[in-house]
Design a protein around this motif. Structure first.
Motif, short mmCIF file in Angstrom:
data_model
loop_
_atom_site.label_atom_id
_atom_site.label_comp_id
_atom_site.label_asym_id
_atom_site.label_seq_id
_atom_site.Cartn_x
_atom_site.Cartn_y
_atom_site.Cartn_z
N THR A 177 0.95 -1.44 0.16
CA THR A 177 0.23 0.28 0.39
C THR A 177 0.93 1.10 -0.34
N SER A 178 1.72 1.58 1.06
CA SER A 178 2.87 2.38 1.19
C SER A 178 4.00 2.75 -0.05
N ALA A 179 3.91 1.35 -1.16
CA ALA A 179 4.49 1.34 -1.81
C ALA A 179 4.03 1.85 -3.53
N ILE A 180 3.06 1.75 -3.64
CA ILE A 180 1.82 1.97 -4.81
C ILE A 180 1.42 3.63 -4.75
N SER A 181 1.15 3.86 -3.13
CA SER A 181 0.39 4.81 -3.19
C SER A 181 1.63 6.33 -3.44
N ASN A 182 2.73 6.16 -2.58
CA ASN A 182 4.31 6.59 -2.91
C ASN A 182 4.40 6.95 -4.50
N GLY A 183 4.10 5.59 -5.15
CA GLY A 183 4.94 5.71 -6.26
C GLY A 183 3.62 6.47 -7.17
N VAL A 184 2.42 6.75 -7.17
CA VAL A 184 1.91 6.90 -8.07
C VAL A 184 1.82 8.38 -7.36
N ASN A 185 2.52 9.45 -5.97
CA ASN A 185 2.10 10.26 -5.48
C ASN A 185 3.90 11.05 -5.91
#
Length: 362
Positions: A177-185
């Motif tokens: 969750t943290s990896a993909i949300s920050n990746g999109v960010n």
């Protein structure tokens, strides 16, 4: 299939016609974007552009999901609600970050620690709930396995016992969750870039979850060895279509020159939606392929920071990667279109791998 079509259509209409109304409201309130002074100078013209547009995407997706079930008369599912919970929860964290930037009139919002704590609380709540709500066959929305195209049996997170297995799963889900949300960010740095790339990945999940529904172990009468043990694949397709339609409608106003930015409200929410879909559709590691553009952009930041801290030298002119090409003289629209092409190639590769595995039955 009607629910999928209704969800996509309703969210598209809500975002397409609701976004300009939201823009006018933001302008009256003076809620405009603040731009980093150390970024590309071309971005200074974007100062004051309305932000927090991700709220429209979230609202459009929620309304569309409800409308799809109301129109078809089908009940909502635990899996669909959990993905929407994760998306909305992370969107709230992003909204707080955006609002603080506006109120403080600077480009810094929540502190990094506060932001991570907020993401962590939402992620832990999602992961813990995803192991609950078994259906009549005992299948829960998530399983304590690492998955690629389906659960990988020898990567069982519960190998050391139920209690430790739950903790390991929560940590694993929190990482995703943290990896993909920050990746999109990190990808959300140019007009329409993150919105368009996310739309492509969401389209892939509409196809994947629909296929899983048609080849579900509860209904499949042939090719049993190739069936998918996913609790609510059809409803996950509805969620993916609802978020995808909202992104399409928002992109009309977010494309260059953007009339509104999604802000962290949108980027964190969209990352949460992708993470939730990957975890509950048992395609966790496949998301690395489908979201290859997000991975590359995230790695560019990791490489830049690591190189500077260890050698004092920068690998790129600026990170994330899209700003490197800006400083190299590429036009913003050129970068966005070429990065969309790269995102599309990764999505095509991911879909090809997914379908090839079913064909060979491995």
């Amino acid at each position: 299939m009607r629910a999928v079509l209704v969800a996509g259509a309703v969210s598209l209409v809500v975002a397409l016609f609701g976004t300009p109304l939201y823009i006018r409201w933001l302008v009256r309130r003076g809620y405009g974007q603040f731009v980093r002074d150390d970024g590309p100078t071309s971005h200074h013209t974007k100062r004051g552009t309305p932000t927090m547009g991700g709220a429209v995407i979230i609202l459009g997706a929620l309304l569309a999901y409800g409308a799809a079930h109301l129109f078809t008369g089908t009940p909502v599912t635990a899996s669909g609600l959990l993905v929407l919970l994760l998306m909305t929860g992370l969107g709230v964290v992003g909204f707080l970050d955006d609002f603080l930037k506006i109120s403080r009139k600077q480009s810094l919002g929540l502190r990094a620690r506060s932001k991570l704590i907020g993401q962590g609380l939402v992620g832990v709540a999602f992961a813990a709930l995803a192991l609950q709500f078994p259906d009549e066959d005992g299948l829960t929305p998530a399983s304590m396995h690492v998955s690629f195209l389906r659960d990988v049996d020898f990567l069982d997170l519960a190998f050391a016992g139920a209690a430790l297995g739950t903790v390991l799963f929560v940590l694993w889900a929190l990482f995703i969750t943290s990896a993909i949300s920050n990746g999109v960010n990190l990808t959300d740095g140019l007009d329409g870039l993150a919105t368009g790339a996310t739309t492509l990945v969401l389209a892939a999940y509409v196809l994947i979850c629909t296929f899983q529904s048609n080849q579900n172990c509860n209904t499949l009468t042939e090719f049993e060895a190739r069936c998918y043990e996913v609790r609510d694949p059809r409803d996950l397709a509805v969620v993916a279509a609802a978020v995808m339609g909202a992104c399409f409608g928002f992109l009309w106003w977010n494309a260059s020159p953007a009339k509104i930015f999604m802000g962290d409200t949108g980027s964190l929410a969209l990352g949460g939606a992708l993470a939730g879909l990957a975890i509950l559709s048992r395609t966790q590691l496949l998301l690395v392929v489908l979201g290859g553009l997000f991975v590359i952009i995230t790695l560019s930041v990791v490489i830049q920071v690591g190189s500077f801290k260890t050698t004092g030298k920068r690998v790129f002119r600026m990170a994330p990667l899209q700003h490197h090409f800006e400083l190299a003289g590429w036009g913003e629209v050129t970068i966005v279109i070429r990065f969309w092409i790269i995102a599309g190639l990764f999505v095509s590769l991911g879909l090809g791998v997914f379908y090839a595995q079913w064909v060979v039955g491995a």
